[in-house]
Design a protein around this motif. Structure first.
Motif, short mmCIF file in Angstrom:
data_model
loop_
_atom_site.label_atom_id
_atom_site.label_comp_id
_atom_site.label_asym_id
_atom_site.label_seq_id
_atom_site.Cartn_x
_atom_site.Cartn_y
_atom_site.Cartn_z
N LEU A 41 -8.60 -1.72 3.95
CA LEU A 41 -8.02 -0.80 2.97
C LEU A 41 -8.22 0.62 3.46
CD1 LEU A 41 -6.81 -0.30 0.11
CD2 LEU A 41 -9.16 -0.05 -0.67
N VAL A 42 -7.14 1.41 3.49
CA VAL A 42 -7.21 2.81 3.88
C VAL A 42 -6.79 3.63 2.67
CG1 VAL A 42 -6.34 4.59 5.42
CG2 VAL A 42 -6.73 2.28 6.28
N ASP A 43 -7.71 4.47 2.18
CA ASP A 43 -7.46 5.31 1.01
C ASP A 43 -7.71 6.76 1.42
OD1 ASP A 43 -7.04 6.33 -1.47
OD2 ASP A 43 -8.81 5.46 -2.40
N GLY A 44 -6.68 7.40 1.94
CA GLY A 44 -6.84 8.77 2.41
C GLY A 44 -7.69 8.78 3.67
N GLU A 45 -8.88 9.38 3.58
CA GLU A 45 -9.80 9.45 4.71
C GLU A 45 -10.76 8.27 4.76
OE1 GLU A 45 -9.84 11.86 7.13
OE2 GLU A 45 -7.98 12.54 6.21
N THR A 46 -10.85 7.48 3.68
CA THR A 46 -11.80 6.38 3.60
C THR A 46 -11.17 5.09 4.12
OG1 THR A 46 -12.67 7.40 1.60
CG2 THR A 46 -13.37 5.15 2.06
N ILE A 47 -11.87 4.42 5.05
CA ILE A 47 -11.42 3.14 5.58
C ILE A 47 -12.44 2.09 5.17
CG2 ILE A 47 -10.91 1.81 7.65
CD1 ILE A 47 -10.15 4.47 8.98
N THR A 48 -11.99 1.04 4.47
CA THR A 48 -12.88 -0.01 3.99
C THR A 48 -12.54 -1.32 4.69
OG1 THR A 48 -12.92 1.07 1.84
CG2 THR A 48 -13.73 -1.19 1.94
N SER A 49 -13.54 -1.90 5.37
CA SER A 49 -13.33 -3.21 5.99
C SER A 49 -14.46 -4.17 5.65
CB SER A 49 -13.22 -3.06 7.52
OG SER A 49 -14.43 -2.55 8.04
N ASP A 50 -15.43 -3.74 4.84
CA ASP A 50 -16.56 -4.57 4.44
C ASP A 50 -16.09 -5.65 3.47
OD1 ASP A 50 -19.22 -5.41 4.16
OD2 ASP A 50 -19.45 -4.21 2.34
N ALA A 51 -16.49 -6.90 3.70
CA ALA A 51 -16.03 -8.03 2.89
C ALA A 51 -16.44 -7.89 1.43
CB ALA A 51 -16.55 -9.34 3.46
N LYS A 52 -17.66 -7.41 1.17
CA LYS A 52 -18.11 -7.28 -0.23
C LYS A 52 -17.34 -6.20 -0.96
CE LYS A 52 -22.66 -9.19 0.34
NZ LYS A 52 -24.05 -9.14 -0.06
N ALA A 53 -17.00 -5.12 -0.28
CA ALA A 53 -16.22 -4.06 -0.91
C ALA A 53 -14.78 -4.49 -1.13
CB ALA A 53 -16.27 -2.80 -0.06
N LEU A 54 -14.25 -5.32 -0.23
CA LEU A 54 -12.86 -5.77 -0.35
C LEU A 54 -12.67 -6.83 -1.44
CD1 LEU A 54 -11.79 -5.92 3.38
CD2 LEU A 54 -11.03 -4.29 1.66
N GLU A 55 -13.77 -7.46 -1.91
CA GLU A 55 -13.65 -8.41 -3.02
C GLU A 55 -13.17 -7.72 -4.29
OE1 GLU A 55 -17.45 -10.23 -3.41
OE2 GLU A 55 -17.18 -11.52 -1.66
N LYS A 56 -13.46 -6.44 -4.43
CA LYS A 56 -13.05 -5.68 -5.62
C LYS A 56 -11.61 -5.20 -5.53
CE LYS A 56 -17.79 -4.11 -5.93
NZ LYS A 56 -18.68 -2.98 -5.69
N VAL A 57 -11.04 -5.21 -4.35
CA VAL A 57 -9.67 -4.71 -4.14
C VAL A 57 -8.67 -5.81 -4.49
CG1 VAL A 57 -8.05 -3.82 -2.44
CG2 VAL A 57 -10.45 -3.15 -2.34
N VAL A 58 -7.65 -5.45 -5.26
CA VAL A 58 -6.60 -6.39 -5.65
C VAL A 58 -5.26 -5.85 -5.16
CG1 VAL A 58 -5.41 -7.50 -7.57
CG2 VAL A 58 -7.88 -7.12 -7.68
N VAL A 59 -4.59 -6.62 -4.33
CA VAL A 59 -3.24 -6.28 -3.87
C VAL A 59 -2.29 -7.24 -4.58
CG1 VAL A 59 -1.69 -6.06 -1.90
CG2 VAL A 59 -4.11 -5.49 -1.65
N SER A 60 -1.52 -6.73 -5.52
CA SER A 60 -0.62 -7.59 -6.30
C SER A 60 0.81 -7.46 -5.78
CB SER A 60 -0.68 -7.22 -7.78
OG SER A 60 -0.35 -5.87 -7.96
N ALA A 61 1.54 -8.57 -5.90
CA ALA A 61 2.92 -8.61 -5.41
C ALA A 61 3.73 -9.51 -6.33
CB ALA A 61 2.97 -9.13 -3.99
N GLU A 62 5.05 -9.34 -6.25
CA GLU A 62 5.96 -10.21 -7.02
C GLU A 62 6.98 -10.81 -6.06
OE1 GLU A 62 9.20 -6.93 -8.59
OE2 GLU A 62 7.78 -7.80 -9.99
N VAL A 63 7.34 -12.05 -6.33
CA VAL A 63 8.28 -12.78 -5.49
C VAL A 63 9.70 -12.29 -5.78
CG1 VAL A 63 9.26 -15.03 -4.95
CG2 VAL A 63 6.81 -14.80 -5.33
N ILE A 64 10.41 -11.89 -4.74
CA ILE A 64 11.80 -11.49 -4.87
C ILE A 64 12.70 -12.71 -4.73
CG2 ILE A 64 13.65 -10.11 -3.87
CD1 ILE A 64 11.53 -8.11 -3.00
N GLU A 65 12.47 -13.48 -3.64
CA GLU A 65 13.29 -14.68 -3.42
C GLU A 65 12.60 -15.62 -2.44
OE1 GLU A 65 16.96 -14.04 -1.30
OE2 GLU A 65 16.08 -12.41 -0.15
#
Length: 102
Positions: A41-65
């Motif tokens: 996850l890249v948020d401006g200047e902050t780069i997150t690659s730690d597994a425990k920190a990424l558990e809190k990150v949610v990337v949501s998507a919707e199916v188009i087709e």
């Protein structure tokens, strides 16, 4: 600028909000929503690659087709033996649109 690298159908894709990604066929819930597993996850200047920190990150998507990829022709031939084999393959794909990174 916020973006994430997510696992998408056996590969990794760089996505932002509004990005349309074509990946191997995935099952979504009945509303057509799904979540993608973040790897980075890249948020401006902050780069997150730690597994425990990424558990809190949610990337949501919707199916188009749901669609099928182009036809791939597989041909095998052995000289002087009369052996010929021909088959084809079309990969099952899903096109999704990223709706949020939180």
């Amino acid at each position: 600028m916020v973006y994430a690298v997510v696992r998408a159908g056996g590969r990794q894709e760089k996505v932002e909000v509004g990005t349309i990604v074509t990946m191997d066929r995935v099952k979504a819930d009945k509303d057509g929503k799904l979540t993608l597993a973040p790897v980075l996850l890249v948020d401006g200047e902050t780069i997150t690659s730690d597994a425990k920190a990424l558990e809190k990150v949610v990337v949501s998507a919707e199916v188009i087709e749901n669609l099928r990829g182009p036809k791939i022709v597989i041909q095998k031939f052995k000289n002087k033996t009369g052996y010929k084999k021909r088959q084809g393959h079309r990969q099952e794909l899903t096109r999704v649109k990223v709706t949020g990174i939180k």
